[in-house]
Design a protein around this motif. Sequence first.
Motif, short mmCIF file in Angstrom:
data_model
loop_
_atom_site.label_atom_id
_atom_site.label_comp_id
_atom_site.label_asym_id
_atom_site.label_seq_id
_atom_site.Cartn_x
_atom_site.Cartn_y
_atom_site.Cartn_z
N GLY A 147 -0.08 -1.59 12.16
CA GLY A 147 0.06 -0.15 11.93
C GLY A 147 0.17 0.59 13.24
N PHE A 148 -0.24 1.84 13.26
CA PHE A 148 -0.17 2.63 14.50
C PHE A 148 -1.21 3.74 14.44
CE2 PHE A 148 2.34 6.45 13.11
CZ PHE A 148 2.54 6.07 11.80
N CYS B 267 -0.90 7.13 12.56
CA CYS B 267 -0.67 7.01 11.12
C CYS B 267 -1.52 8.02 10.35
CB CYS B 267 -0.99 5.60 10.65
SG CYS B 267 -0.52 5.29 8.95
N VAL C 206 -2.23 5.76 5.72
CA VAL C 206 -2.28 4.36 5.31
C VAL C 206 -3.17 3.52 6.23
CG1 VAL C 206 -0.90 2.24 5.15
CG2 VAL C 206 -0.11 4.33 4.05
N CYS C 207 -2.95 3.61 7.53
CA CYS C 207 -3.73 2.80 8.46
C CYS C 207 -5.22 3.15 8.46
CB CYS C 207 -3.16 2.88 9.87
SG CYS C 207 -1.51 2.17 9.97
N HIS D 154 6.01 1.62 7.80
CA HIS D 154 5.71 0.20 8.03
C HIS D 154 5.14 -0.48 6.80
CE1 HIS D 154 1.26 0.70 8.52
NE2 HIS D 154 1.62 1.93 8.86
NI NI Z 1 0.08 3.21 9.01
#
Ligand code: NI
Length: 214
Positions: A83-84, A87, A90-91, A176
């Motif tokens: 992930g990042f 984010c 979601v992450c 992603h």
């Molecule tokens: Ni994410």
Amino acid sequence: MRRTPSLPVLFVLLAALLAIALAAGIAWMRLNTRSASSADGTGGEIAVATGIQIGGPYSLIAQDGSRVTDETFQGKFQLIFFGFTFCPDVCPTELAQIAAAMERMGPDAQKVQPIFITVDPERDTPEAMGEYVRHFDPRIIGLTGSREEIDQVISAYRVFARKVQEPNSSQYVMDHSTFLYLLGPDGEFVTMYRYGTEPDELAKSLKGYVDAAG
Ligand code: NI
């Protein structure tokens, strides 16, 4: 007395029916996509077709600036999420779920190394990664690297990631894939979990693998 509907009325009726069918079809498709891509509370593990190779050697930079490879964590199970740090939802959700599953595992958690690998190495420096993962669980290790190193690991794990420019922002986000990968103590791929797998479920499954490995 019965009136035969005129041709234009029939046409309008037919068009209305068609519109309803179309709307129902779209709603049905949306529902299906949603249940396929998020939590459905049934197991969480995803079957991977035999012969599909997932994982492999990697060489990346940890949050403390040290270089780590796939061999660094061997001897432990590796629970890897991509992930990042920018984010929006979601992450953070997934990392919180991982942290909660680690809590529920108790002492068995010592045999699992959670790893967060960035798909956005341009912004996610080792410092940014360290700062980010610390919010969730100090046991999570954040990994980044050069664009080439990240592309290599992304491709090995068949991760989908692409930049998306937000219309009203100078910042981009990364679209992603959100699978969670489990590698065994030998570094070999064991299984993968779908995004949103409940911490209880994840902890139970992980404990099963940890116990089976002795
Ligand atoms: Ni994410």
